[in-house]
Scaffold this motif. Structure first.
Motif, PDB file in Angstrom:
ATOM      1  N   ASN A 173      34.735  37.347  29.248  1.00  0.00           N
ATOM      2  CA  ASN A 173      33.708  38.205  29.846  1.00  0.00           C
ATOM      3  C   ASN A 173      33.006  37.518  31.016  1.00  0.00           C
ATOM      4  O   ASN A 173      32.336  38.168  31.799  1.00  0.00           O
ATOM      5  CB  ASN A 173      32.680  38.630  28.799  1.00  0.00           C
ATOM      6  CG  ASN A 173      32.003  37.443  28.129  1.00  0.00           C
ATOM      7  OD1 ASN A 173      32.351  36.306  28.388  1.00  0.00           O
ATOM      8  ND2 ASN A 173      31.050  37.733  27.264  1.00  0.00           N
ATOM      9  N   LYS A 174      33.161  36.201  31.179  1.00  0.00           N
ATOM     10  CA  LYS A 174      32.523  35.477  32.278  1.00  0.00           C
ATOM     11  C   LYS A 174      33.431  35.362  33.495  1.00  0.00           C
ATOM     12  O   LYS A 174      33.013  34.857  34.529  1.00  0.00           O
ATOM     13  CB  LYS A 174      32.100  34.088  31.817  1.00  0.00           C
ATOM     14  CG  LYS A 174      30.979  34.115  30.798  1.00  0.00           C
ATOM     15  CD  LYS A 174      30.518  32.728  30.460  1.00  0.00           C
ATOM     16  CE  LYS A 174      29.394  32.780  29.450  1.00  0.00           C
ATOM     17  NZ  LYS A 174      28.904  31.444  29.089  1.00  0.00           N
ATOM     18  N   LEU A 175      34.667  35.830  33.393  1.00  0.00           N
ATOM     19  CA  LEU A 175      35.587  35.766  34.519  1.00  0.00           C
ATOM     20  C   LEU A 175      35.159  36.764  35.595  1.00  0.00           C
ATOM     21  O   LEU A 175      34.675  37.856  35.308  1.00  0.00           O
ATOM     22  CB  LEU A 175      37.008  36.088  34.074  1.00  0.00           C
ATOM     23  CG  LEU A 175      37.654  35.056  33.161  1.00  0.00           C
ATOM     24  CD1 LEU A 175      39.053  35.519  32.756  1.00  0.00           C
ATOM     25  CD2 LEU A 175      37.731  33.702  33.840  1.00  0.00           C
ATOM     26  N   VAL A 176      35.339  36.371  36.831  1.00  0.00           N
ATOM     27  CA  VAL A 176      34.953  37.211  37.954  1.00  0.00           C
ATOM     28  C   VAL A 176      36.212  37.577  38.733  1.00  0.00           C
ATOM     29  O   VAL A 176      37.019  36.708  39.077  1.00  0.00           O
ATOM     30  CB  VAL A 176      33.955  36.463  38.869  1.00  0.00           C
ATOM     31  CG1 VAL A 176      33.601  37.301  40.078  1.00  0.00           C
ATOM     32  CG2 VAL A 176      32.706  36.094  38.100  1.00  0.00           C
ATOM     33  N   ASP A 177      36.363  38.851  39.020  1.00  0.00           N
ATOM     34  CA  ASP A 177      37.490  39.311  39.833  1.00  0.00           C
ATOM     35  C   ASP A 177      37.112  39.110  41.298  1.00  0.00           C
ATOM     36  O   ASP A 177      36.306  39.852  41.852  1.00  0.00           O
ATOM     37  CB  ASP A 177      37.778  40.780  39.544  1.00  0.00           C
ATOM     38  CG  ASP A 177      38.982  41.289  40.302  1.00  0.00           C
ATOM     39  OD1 ASP A 177      39.688  40.477  40.944  1.00  0.00           O
ATOM     40  OD2 ASP A 177      39.214  42.515  40.275  1.00  0.00           O
ATOM     41  N   LEU A 178      37.664  38.076  41.914  1.00  0.00           N
ATOM     42  CA  LEU A 178      37.300  37.742  43.283  1.00  0.00           C
ATOM     43  C   LEU A 178      37.722  38.829  44.264  1.00  0.00           C
ATOM     44  O   LEU A 178      37.045  39.072  45.264  1.00  0.00           O
ATOM     45  CB  LEU A 178      37.911  36.397  43.682  1.00  0.00           C
ATOM     46  CG  LEU A 178      37.396  35.188  42.899  1.00  0.00           C
ATOM     47  CD1 LEU A 178      38.107  33.922  43.354  1.00  0.00           C
ATOM     48  CD2 LEU A 178      35.904  35.041  43.042  1.00  0.00           C
ATOM     49  N   GLY A 179      38.825  39.483  43.999  1.00  0.00           N
ATOM     50  CA  GLY A 179      39.271  40.567  44.876  1.00  0.00           C
ATOM     51  C   GLY A 179      38.279  41.717  44.895  1.00  0.00           C
ATOM     52  O   GLY A 179      37.959  42.265  45.956  1.00  0.00           O
TER      53      GLY A 179
END
Length: 53
Positions: free
Chosen positions: A5-11
């Motif tokens: 849940n802490k991952l960020v979609d950079l795109g």
């Protein structure tokens, strides 16, 4: 990987930032255009007197 849940979609973040920059530029151009050529205010219709019969 229990912390997905802490991952960020950079795109997606990049697309959102680009969208915000384009929106800001669009608003600046819109304000400049409104100052140069203001839109005519809508004329109020005069109330018509009732017709005599």
């Amino acid at each position: 990987m229990s912390q997905d849940n802490k991952l960020v979609d950079l795109g997606a973040e990049r697309a959102k930032r680009a969208h915000d920059l384009k929106e800001k530029k669009l608003n600046e151009v819109r304000l400049a255009f409104e100052q140069a050529m203001p839109l005519a205010k809508g004329k109020k219709k005069p109330k018509n007197k009732p017709k005599k019969r």
